[in-house]
Scaffold this motif. Structure first.
Motif, PDB file in Angstrom:
ATOM      1  N   ALA A 281       0.844  -1.203   0.000  1.00 11.68           N
ATOM      2  CA  ALA A 281       0.000   0.000   0.000  1.00 11.68           C
ATOM      3  C   ALA A 281       0.875   1.246   0.000  1.00 11.68           C
ATOM      4  O   ALA A 281       0.647   2.198  -0.758  1.00 11.68           O
ATOM      5  CB  ALA A 281      -0.906  -0.010   1.229  1.00 11.68           C
ATOM      6  N   LEU A 282       1.919   1.200   0.832  1.00 12.00           N
ATOM      7  CA  LEU A 282       2.822   2.352   0.909  1.00 12.00           C
ATOM      8  C   LEU A 282       3.435   2.630  -0.451  1.00 12.00           C
ATOM      9  O   LEU A 282       3.441   3.760  -0.951  1.00 12.00           O
ATOM     10  CB  LEU A 282       3.913   2.032   1.931  1.00 12.00           C
ATOM     11  CG  LEU A 282       4.434   3.183   2.756  1.00 12.00           C
ATOM     12  CD1 LEU A 282       3.291   4.015   3.274  1.00 12.00           C
ATOM     13  CD2 LEU A 282       5.229   2.627   3.925  1.00 12.00           C
ATOM     14  N   VAL A 283       3.913   1.546  -1.088  1.00 11.98           N
ATOM     15  CA  VAL A 283       4.496   1.733  -2.422  1.00 11.98           C
ATOM     16  C   VAL A 283       3.461   2.345  -3.346  1.00 11.98           C
ATOM     17  O   VAL A 283       3.728   3.321  -4.052  1.00 11.98           O
ATOM     18  CB  VAL A 283       4.980   0.382  -2.975  1.00 11.98           C
ATOM     19  CG1 VAL A 283       5.484   0.551  -4.389  1.00 11.98           C
ATOM     20  CG2 VAL A 283       6.069  -0.176  -2.093  1.00 11.98           C
ATOM     21  N   SER A 284       2.237   1.810  -3.301  1.00 10.40           N
ATOM     22  CA  SER A 284       1.214   2.356  -4.188  1.00 10.40           C
ATOM     23  C   SER A 284       1.058   3.846  -3.961  1.00 10.40           C
ATOM     24  O   SER A 284       1.001   4.631  -4.907  1.00 10.40           O
ATOM     25  CB  SER A 284      -0.124   1.661  -3.926  1.00 10.40           C
ATOM     26  OG  SER A 284       0.012   0.298  -4.145  1.00 10.40           O
ATOM     27  N   ILE A 285       1.003   4.251  -2.695  1.00  2.89           N
ATOM     28  CA  ILE A 285       0.761   5.668  -2.402  1.00  2.89           C
ATOM     29  C   ILE A 285       1.836   6.527  -3.046  1.00  2.89           C
ATOM     30  O   ILE A 285       1.570   7.376  -3.899  1.00  2.89           O
ATOM     31  CB  ILE A 285       0.739   5.884  -0.875  1.00  2.89           C
ATOM     32  CG1 ILE A 285      -0.465   5.182  -0.261  1.00  2.89           C
ATOM     33  CG2 ILE A 285       0.727   7.358  -0.560  1.00  2.89           C
ATOM     34  CD1 ILE A 285      -0.455   5.169   1.231  1.00  2.89           C
ATOM     35  N   VAL A 286       3.084   6.242  -2.684  1.00  3.82           N
ATOM     36  CA  VAL A 286       4.169   7.114  -3.150  1.00  3.82           C
ATOM     37  C   VAL A 286       4.362   6.953  -4.657  1.00  3.82           C
ATOM     38  O   VAL A 286       4.396   7.924  -5.418  1.00  3.82           O
ATOM     39  CB  VAL A 286       5.469   6.770  -2.392  1.00  3.82           C
ATOM     40  CG1 VAL A 286       6.595   7.629  -2.883  1.00  3.82           C
ATOM     41  CG2 VAL A 286       5.251   6.957  -0.901  1.00  3.82           C
ATOM     42  N   TYR A 287       4.399   5.696  -5.084  1.00  5.27           N
ATOM     43  CA  TYR A 287       4.663   5.386  -6.494  1.00  5.27           C
ATOM     44  C   TYR A 287       3.599   6.013  -7.381  1.00  5.27           C
ATOM     45  O   TYR A 287       3.880   6.723  -8.342  1.00  5.27           O
ATOM     46  CB  TYR A 287       4.665   3.873  -6.620  1.00  5.27           C
ATOM     47  CG  TYR A 287       5.022   3.297  -7.955  1.00  5.27           C
ATOM     48  CD1 TYR A 287       6.332   2.987  -8.264  1.00  5.27           C
ATOM     49  CD2 TYR A 287       4.045   3.030  -8.883  1.00  5.27           C
ATOM     50  CE1 TYR A 287       6.659   2.438  -9.473  1.00  5.27           C
ATOM     51  CE2 TYR A 287       4.350   2.474 -10.097  1.00  5.27           C
ATOM     52  CZ  TYR A 287       5.664   2.177 -10.388  1.00  5.27           C
ATOM     53  OH  TYR A 287       5.967   1.627 -11.599  1.00  5.27           O
ATOM     54  N   GLY A 288       2.338   5.774  -7.004  1.00  2.00           N
ATOM     55  CA  GLY A 288       1.266   6.332  -7.824  1.00  2.00           C
ATOM     56  C   GLY A 288       1.369   7.842  -7.906  1.00  2.00           C
ATOM     57  O   GLY A 288       1.264   8.433  -8.983  1.00  2.00           O
ATOM     58  N   ALA A 289       1.655   8.476  -6.767  1.00  2.00           N
ATOM     59  CA  ALA A 289       1.731   9.939  -6.779  1.00  2.00           C
ATOM     60  C   ALA A 289       2.872  10.402  -7.677  1.00  2.00           C
ATOM     61  O   ALA A 289       2.702  11.276  -8.522  1.00  2.00           O
ATOM     62  CB  ALA A 289       1.941  10.441  -5.359  1.00  2.00           C
ATOM     63  N   LEU A 290       4.032   9.750  -7.526  1.00  3.11           N
ATOM     64  CA  LEU A 290       5.175  10.183  -8.341  1.00  3.11           C
ATOM     65  C   LEU A 290       4.867  10.014  -9.812  1.00  3.11           C
ATOM     66  O   LEU A 290       5.137  10.885 -10.638  1.00  3.11           O
ATOM     67  CB  LEU A 290       6.412   9.365  -7.955  1.00  3.11           C
ATOM     68  CG  LEU A 290       7.055   9.782  -6.631  1.00  3.11           C
ATOM     69  CD1 LEU A 290       8.172   8.825  -6.262  1.00  3.11           C
ATOM     70  CD2 LEU A 290       7.605  11.188  -6.749  1.00  3.11           C
ATOM     71  N   LEU A 291       4.229   8.883 -10.156  1.00  5.73           N
ATOM     72  CA  LEU A 291       3.935   8.673 -11.570  1.00  5.73           C
ATOM     73  C   LEU A 291       2.916   9.686 -12.059  1.00  5.73           C
ATOM     74  O   LEU A 291       2.983  10.159 -13.184  1.00  5.73           O
ATOM     75  CB  LEU A 291       3.411   7.263 -11.778  1.00  5.73           C
ATOM     76  CG  LEU A 291       4.557   6.288 -11.966  1.00  5.73           C
ATOM     77  CD1 LEU A 291       4.143   4.897 -11.628  1.00  5.73           C
ATOM     78  CD2 LEU A 291       5.067   6.365 -13.374  1.00  5.73           C
TER      79      LEU A 291
END
Lengths: 299, 99, 542, 634
Positions: free
Chosen positions: C325-335
């Motif tokens: 979930a954490l990866v999704s949060i940061v990753y999605g935002a960066l992308l």
């Protein structure tokens, strides 16, 4: 009726070994014969033998049905179809699919061996056979009837329906729908004239055999305008030349056409000679005329 | 002689028929081979009915015949129409299933 | 036997879908109105459900139960708890707006290839020449939307695992056609290229979810083998009072089977890549349907099935899931920051938000799970607002590329304003609904996993970054030539956007009605997983 | 009037109503909108005065008013209410906000006269007032956070008010982002509070700091400091303030000088209990304050843009406040006092600057001013008074507040005390220097006017009355506020119940410090006079020393951000996009492709020949038989 006993009698044994061999040979023939007809005949033979075996096993009704239905009806049907498709069609046994034959052989042998092994492993001794003694006590046909019309009645009806359906299906499949309207006689006549009225450019002389285009009329009969009326003598066209078209194609191909136009003149000249010699007198106009005629003929 | 030989014979005929189906290209012959297999089955059925001493086996064989008859009728009809359309009764010509 | 309210709420749109599909080709407008009325009727039913539901009462209310496939103990079993009610309400609220927003998206242009929509959106009425159009895209479009609504609502209501599975899968079919059949007309490149892109997106969507569903099917069967029936309530009860023991490995495998499917649907990193394609290629309303409605089924199912059926396994898997979930949060935002395409940007933002939702669910705290439920609702509304406005913008200019815009604010202030509000909601500005949920999720996570909470808070900043960059590039600055003639929002579009924004503000200022419904359900879930909120370190002096 | 607390909501409601009406009202309000906004701001000020009198009527320790509106987010132990708490500290802020706010509304009526979007401007201003009042009135940190972000939003909208200017849009975005970093600190602080105390209402949290571990409190303090840095433009989050000057001048006066930027000071003072219990955090606070006050002062010296120079000064003055607030009870009161006086004179200075720009065709470069005192006397006088106040001319507001802060800084004791006091003194000197510079370059010397973009020379004139009136009022404030507040330490006594107070003991007496301060001030003025008063100011800036050039670039702050954050961020996102497309997605597509290839090979088996299929079937049958036999065998 000892065949109904569990163990088979020696007579039956003999019958089995002899006919069994024939059956196997027939079966092999079915699959090995080049021509479909031969295969069908071999199959028929096998089936008849099987019918015999049915009888031997106390299945009298089946034996008879086998002969009537199979050998009588189905095999004939096969033969009809074979005729329809072409008797002489001998399909080559050369395999086209790569490795197909080897695989077939492998599977076949494996399958056979396994089946036989299985039967053998089931180890059914003669004692395993009860025999149809009491089952056929009231008669084989009666027994079957009793079963068919009680226990298997639904299946029986179903097969009836199945047969009907099959018959209808066969008709539907083989029935060919006419795609275009049949043409009337008038139309045919008109077409005929139309084709005839379009001569190819550089039309060959009507006398030649390879006469390029359809005649609106039937071809002339042999011997027309001729002194002979034999079939092998070409009729003469109005200009005196013979037309090969008038001779039937077969004779034409064989080259058996006699040309009589010339020998007729020869006969005439020979006649005049003889008459001159007999009269011995010189007659100018006759001579002139005769010579002229002779010259005419000589040319 | 042991009636079980009928079973061996049936197995043999069946195998022969099956191999025939595999190696022959002529649809009609293939059909004959199928008939051969059916008959082999019938033979075994008859033999079994003798073995068990009741007639059910023969009944089944009877039905098999009927079904076989129906099948042959339709099958041959198909072959005929096939032959009409492509002037050959070879099963390999009808290879449109390939992609 | 009282009136089967839940069945009715699902049956109405289903029947409506059939009726809409049956409308003759010439009468497209009639089909639209029919669909709209049906969706409004469903909304009314949903409202009745929400009213009839007593927050304090039974866990599952308005239950219905009929034998369906008796041999396997499959029952047609319905019941709603607070979470379901909230989500049903969300669905019922959004669909009318989706229909209204897509009012002209499926009009066949006289020369339009099937599947590739029709007359330019906004040009109302029936385009000339469409009379003799045999193919009926409009009817199909709205019928598909209604059918999706029916299935989603029923899947929120289903308390029978098998029934839920069926719906979970069946949903894919109409979605597939909606994505693949009715593409966004604003695309770079030729029609063929667009069609290829679209079918790629549709197939990708289908495959991802089918794989998930397949694994879930295995898990469902496994569950049946273990438990002997499919009833969520019975199994959960049996799990609770210990009559149904599961070997740890079995339970974990089953849990993973279920979770995988839901994670694909949610979507959770790294199973997310279907979402940007699907949302980018489909029309804005369909994109909203995907992310705001259908995907919620995934997160909802995590809450109801994963936690309810496999408490131990959930606890076991929590660390990994939180990581994802954490990866999704940061990753999605960066992308999202890196995107050039407006709709793809919103899609990645959604991925980031789904990360928050999953995090809240598995934080195993009351705040986290209530927050996640609210988040599902709020994210639905905010994304709908942002995406639909973006859709209006795109349909005007005919391009999805951010670079093609600039200075719209000066030309179409209302559009820009609504877009800004949608964006502010996306970056969860206090006073707008998403803030409440996001903060709850963060607090709930922080109380149990401080580090995770801290990292997740980074998402706040990144959200501000991508939203404001989007707004700045499209709306502010000197007015671009192509933009100069853009009309401002029309009445229909205002009717779509205004209520959504009002809802965002209301739920941001006064979320109590929602929390009152949700909290008891969350209490139940917490007791399912046998978790309690961590006590504060020191007792505050009151 | 026993139920005065019910009025508190009105404070927020009035401007909020204004914002709603003005923003939704549409064109029909274009003619009257600005007056509506001003009236509502004024109404809120009136309510504030009423509440103030009410409060004065109560005994000193019972002056806190509470109003509970409704329960906002109730989830389990997490209970967030919408409730107000009005105590002396809030009251001070409310008066400042509404008072200065109303004046600036009035000023804007004239200043924005020619802007066709004036209605929206006033809507945003009202929105800001509402958010700011919410911030100072909230009785719990979460509601404070709402106001905190609300003012951020308002400032975003107002900085970017002239959106057609890319610079403005960028500045707005930058301001919001940097603030978001600070907000992250605040939200984390709230989470820590909830985890520690199970609540985040002021009362319970601040009362029970004693029972929490010092580590937690230090963390809390640092997080709150981070928030304060963001909002109050303190190092290291100060970079946005300079760019924020892109906004209209009234905005700079109200938001980026008087009120919003001081929210950080409010936050720290409000959370005093936490900092008092966490010395490490306090040290961090004073360090930040000291550094920023020098930083801002230095930047202020180098800017030629009048507003940016003032912005630097704001930064530095807030540095003073933060420094004071970091000193604990010794400084809280003075921090707030300086905040109030600064609110007056800095707002006045900005309005003056605005008036100058108004007269000079929006020219902001001081090198193109000069000799304006004759053309706009009122502006000159008010600006001058503000100038004297900020440099701490004895007797004016700035003198009292700043002097107290420096004294308190020395009172910290030990080397820290010396360092901080020294820094503060130095800051005072520099302040005097750059303010004198601004004063001289703008109003004295010869005219250096340049034709503007349209090529016409500006002909400066005094601004309309709506603009001058507020300036005059603020000038009064900047003259007398300080004296009034420090009269018998009235202000300290007023705040004492909230913030507590104790007299620090400076190593050297108050008198000595005062003289030192005055000396520093004089020194600064003298230096500035020597450089800018005596010799003419070059129209184009000289290259200047390294420090000057660095200062012109905000001491390389932006360059640092650019290199570290922007550049790095861009690379990160770009590479991530690539990763997502080729790796995460690539894996999936790869799998699909491999399956495709496999089936392509398997397809070859499907040669379409029925006989081949038959062979397979037959083989299958054989296998089945074998299987059954095996089964029976074993």
């Amino acid at each position: 009726m000892s065949a109904l006993a569990a163990a088979a009698s020696t007579g039956e044994a003999v019958q089995f070994w002899v006919l069994g061999t024939v059956a196997v040979v027939g079966a092999l023939g079915t699959i090995l014969m080049k021509k479909a007809v031969h295969s069908a005949l071999c199959l028929a033979a096998t089936m008849i033998i099987l019918a015999v075996f049915y009888l031997a096993n106390g299945a009298y009704f089946l034996g008879v049905v086998q002969i009537i239905v199979y050998t009588g009806a189905i095999m004939m049907l096969f033969l009809f179809v074979v005729m329809l498709v072409g008797v002489t069609a001998a399909d080559s046994l050369k395999e086209t699919l790569k490795g197909q034959r080897w695989w077939a052989a492998l599977c076949g042998i494996g399958f056979g061996v396994l089946m036989i092994a299985g039967i053998g492993q089931a180890s059914l001794g003669p004692g395993a056979f009860v025999g149809l003694g009491e089952a056929n006590a009231a008669g084989n046909v009666q027994g079957l009837a009793a079963l068919i019309f009680t226990k298997y009645v639904f299946a029986f009806e179903a097969t009836g329906a199945l047969l009907i359906t099959a018959a209808v299906g066969a008709m539907v499949l083989t029935h060919r729908e006419r795609t275009e309207r049949a043409r009337t006689q008038r139309e045919l006549a008109e077409q005929r004239v139309r084709e005839a009225s379009a001569p190819p450019s550089a039309a060959p002389h009507p006398a030649s055999a390879d006469y390029g285009w359809k005649l609106p009329t039937p071809l002339p009969a042999p011997g027309v305008y001729a002194r002979h009326n034999a079939v092998d003598i070409a009729g003469l066209l109005p200009d005196g030349t013979p037309s090969e078209l008038t001779v039937s194609k077969t004779l034409r191909d064989r080259g058996q056409i006699r040309d009589v136009s010339r020998e007729a003149l020869n006969d005439l000249r020979a006649l005049e000679q003889r008459s001159e010699e007999r009269l011995g007198r010189d007659c100018d106009e006759l001579d002139r005329g005769g010579r002229g005629e002779g010259q005419e003929a000589g040319r | 002689m042991n009636p079980v030989n009928y079973l061996y014979l049936a197995a043999l005929l069946f195998t022969i028929g099956a191999s025939g189906v595999l190696i022959r290209r002529n649809a009609i012959v293939v059909f004959m081979c199928i008939e051969l297999m059916l008959n082999a089955c019938n033979l075994s059925l008859v033999a079994f009915s003798r073995m068990h001493g009741n007639l059910d086996g023969q009944i089944i064989a009877f039905f098999t015949m009927v079904v076989a008859a129906a099948e042959v009728v339709v099958g041959l009809a198909i072959i005929v129409s096939l032959f009409r359309s492509r002037h050959s009764a070879s099963v390999d010509d009808a290879s449109l299933m390939k992609l | 036997m009282s009136f089967p309210l839940l069945t009715a709420a699902a049956a109405l749109p289903a029947l409506g879908a059939i009726a809409t599909a049956a409308v003759p080709a010439g009468r497209r407008t009639a089909a639209k109105w029919l669909a709209l009325l049906v969706s409004l009727g469903t909304l009314a039913l949903a409202a009745v459900i929400a009213v009839r539901f007593e927050p304090g009462g039974e866990r599952y209310q308005l239950t219905e139960s009929h034998a369906w496939i008796a041999d396997f103990g499959v029952r047609y079993e319905l019941g709603v708890d607070g979470i379901a009610v909230a989500l049903i309400a969300l669905t019922a609220v959004l669909i009318p707006f989706i229909i209204l927003a897509g009012w002209n998206d499926a009009d066949p242009a006289p020369d339009a290839a099937p599947g590739l929509g029709g007359a330019a959106p906004g040009s109302g009425g029936t385009p000339a020449g469409a009379k003799h159009y045999r193919w009926r895209p409009t009817q199909g479009f709205f019928a598909l939307i209604l059918s999706v609504e029916a299935m989603v609502i029923l899947s929120f209501e289903a308390t029978d695992v098998f029934l839920f599975y069926i719906l979970f899968e069946a949903m894919l079919i109409p979605m597939y056609f909606l994505i693949g059949g009715f593409g966004d007309r604003a695309h770079a490149g030729s029609d063929e290229h667009a069609a290829a892109q679209r079918s790629y997106a549709a197939v990708k969507f289908l495959l991802y979810n089918l794989v998930g569903g397949l694994i879930m099917l295995a898990a469902v069967i496994g569950l049946y083998v273990v438990a002997g029936n499919f009833s969520l309530t019975e199994i959960a009860a049996a799990r609770a009072d210990g009559t149904l023991e599961m070997a740890a490995t079995i339970e974990r495998l089953l849990f993973l089977g279920f979770f995988f499917a839901f994670a694909v649907k949610a979507p959770l990193w790294p199973l997310h890549t279907w979402l940007p394609n699907a949302m980018g290629e489909s029309t804005a309303p369909v994109a909203v349907l995907i992310t705001a409605v259908v995907d919620k089924v995934g997160t909802f199912a995590m809450l109801r099935f994963c936690l309810g059926l496999f408490p131990e396994a959930s606890a076991w898997a929590t660390p990994v899931i939180l990581g994802l979930a954490l990866v999704s949060i940061v990753y999605g935002a960066l992308l999202a920051v890196g995107q050039r395409d407006i709709k793809r940007l919103i899609a990645y933002a959604s991925i980031s938000h789904f990360g928050f939702i999953v995090m809240g669910i598995f934080a195993m705290t009351t705040q986290g799970q209530s927050g996640s439920t609210l988040y599902m609702v709020n994210h639905g509304i905010s994304t709908a607002a942002l995406m639909l406005v973006a859709g209006f913008l795109i349909s005007r200019r005919g391009s999805r590329l951010i670079a093609d815009y600039g200075g719209v604010q000066k030309v179409a202030p209302v559009l820009a304003g609504t877009f800004l509000i949608g964006g502010l909601a996306t970056l969860s500005l206090p006073g707008l609904a998403p803030f409440v949920s996001e903060f709850l999720v963060l607090v709930g996570t922080f109380t149990r996993y401080p580090v995770v909470g801290v990292i997740a808070t980074l998402g706040i900043v990144l959200a501000a970054l991508y939203t404001l960059v989007l707004y700045q590039r499209t709306m502010t600055g000197p007015v671009k030539e192509e933009v100069r003639t853009l009309p401002d929002l029309r009445l229909r579009e205002l009717v779509v956007v205004t209520p959504l924004i009002a809802l965002l503000i209301f739920l941001g200022v006064y979320p109590k009605p929602l929390t009152d419904i949700v909290n008891p359900a969350v209490e139940h879930t917490m007791s399912d997983v046998r978790q309690k909120d961590p006590r504060p370190e020191v007792e505050a002096a009151q | 009037m026993d139920n005065a607390e019910n009025l508190i909501a009105l404070l927020v409601a009035a401007p909020l109503l204004g914002a709603v009406v003005l923003l939704l009202g549409g064109r029909r309000l274009d003619r009257t909108g600005h007056w509506v906004g001003t009236a509502l701001a004024g109404a809120s000020f009136v309510v504030a005065v009423v509440l103030f009198t009410e409060m004065l009527g109560r005994p000193g320790d019972d002056r806190t008013l509470y109003q509970h509106l409704f329960s906002w987010i109730p989830v389990g132990g997490f209970q967030a209410d919408v409730a107000f708490q009005l105590d002396q500290l809030s009251m001070t802020f409310v008066l400042l906000i509404t008072g200065v706010g109303s004046l600036i509304h009035l000023y804007s009526v004239g200043y924005m006269e020619h802007d066709e979007r004036r209605r929206r401007f006033f809507g945003y201003l009202n929105l800001f007032l509402a958010a700011m009042l919410l911030l100072v009135l909230a009785d719990n940190y979460l509601l404070l956070y709402v106001g905190w972000e609300g003012v951020g939003l308002a400032s975003y909208l107002l900085i970017g008010f002239w959106q057609h200017k890319p610079s403005a849009a960028t500045a707005a975005k930058k301001a919001f982002l940097v603030n978001r970093v600070g907000d992250m600190g605040l939200s984390l602080a709230i989470m820590v509070m909830f985890t520690t105390f199970g609540t985040f209402a002021f009362g319970p949290v601040l009362d029970s700091t004693g029972s929490a571990s010092e580590g937690t409190l230090t963390a809390l303090g640092l997080l709150l400091l981070l928030a304060a840095c963001g909002k109050s433009a303190q190092v290291p989050l100060q970079s946005w303030l300079g760019d924020a000057m892109e906004g209209p001048t009234p905005v700079s006066a109200l938001i980026h000088a008087a009120t919003m930027v001081t929210a950080g000071v409010y936050l720290i003072t409000r959370s005093g209990a936490i900092f008092d219990a966490a010395p490490a955090a306090q040290l961090a606070v004073v360090t930040v304050g000291a550094v920023t006050l020098l930083f801002g002062a230095i930047v202020g010296c180098a800017k030629d843009d009048i507003k940016k120079a003032l912005a630097g000064s704001t930064m530095s003055q807030i540095g003073y406040m933060i420094l004071a607030a970091g000193l604990g009870p010794v400084g809280y009161a003075f921090a707030i006092m300086h905040l109030v006086t600064h609110g007056f004179f800095k707002a006045g200075l900005f309005l003056g600057a605005g008036s100058v720009m108004h007269g000079m065709n929006d020219e902001v470069d001081m090198r193109r001013y000069g000799g304006l005192r004759r053309y706009m006397p009122i502006t000159f006088v008010t600006f001058g008074l503000g100038y004297l106040a900020i440099i701490g001319f004895p007797g004016l507001s700035g003198f009292f507040s700043k002097d107290k802060i420096i004294e308190a800084a020395f009172a910290k004791g030990g080397t820290e005390g010396w360092i901080l006091g020294g820094a503060a003194l130095l800051g005072a000197a520099i302040t005097a220097f750059y303010m004198t510079r601004v004063m001289l370059m703008t109003f004295f010397g010869e005219k250096r006017w340049q034709p503007d973009a349209k090529g016409e020379l500006p002909h400066p004139h005094e601004s309309p009355r709506t603009m001058t009136a507020p300036m005059i009022v603020l000038a009064f404030g900047s003259v007398f506020a300080g004296g009034l507040l420090s009269w018998h330490e009235s202000f300290v006594k007023w705040l004492e119940p909230v913030t507590g107070f104790d007299h620090g003991h400076a190593p050297l007496g108050a008198a000595a410090i005062t003289t030192a301060t005055v000396a520093a001030m004089v020194l600064g003025v003298a230096l500035a006079y020597l450089q800018y008063g005596r010799r003419p100011v070059p129209a184009t800036p000289p290259r200047g020393s390294l420090l000057t050039r660095a200062a012109r670039r905000d001491l390389l702050q932006d360059d640092l951000n650019h290199v570290v954050l922007v550049r790095g961020g861009e690379h990160l996102t770009r590479s991530l996009v690539y990763v997502d497309h080729s790796l995460v997605d690539g894996v999936v597509n790869g799998t699909a492709a491999s399956f495709g290839g496999l089936s392509g090979r398997l397809r070859k088996l499907q040669n379409g020949y029925a006989r081949t299929y038959a062979v397979t079937m037959f083989g299958g049958a054989a296998v089945l038989i074998a299987a059954t036999l095996l089964m029976r065998a074993v």
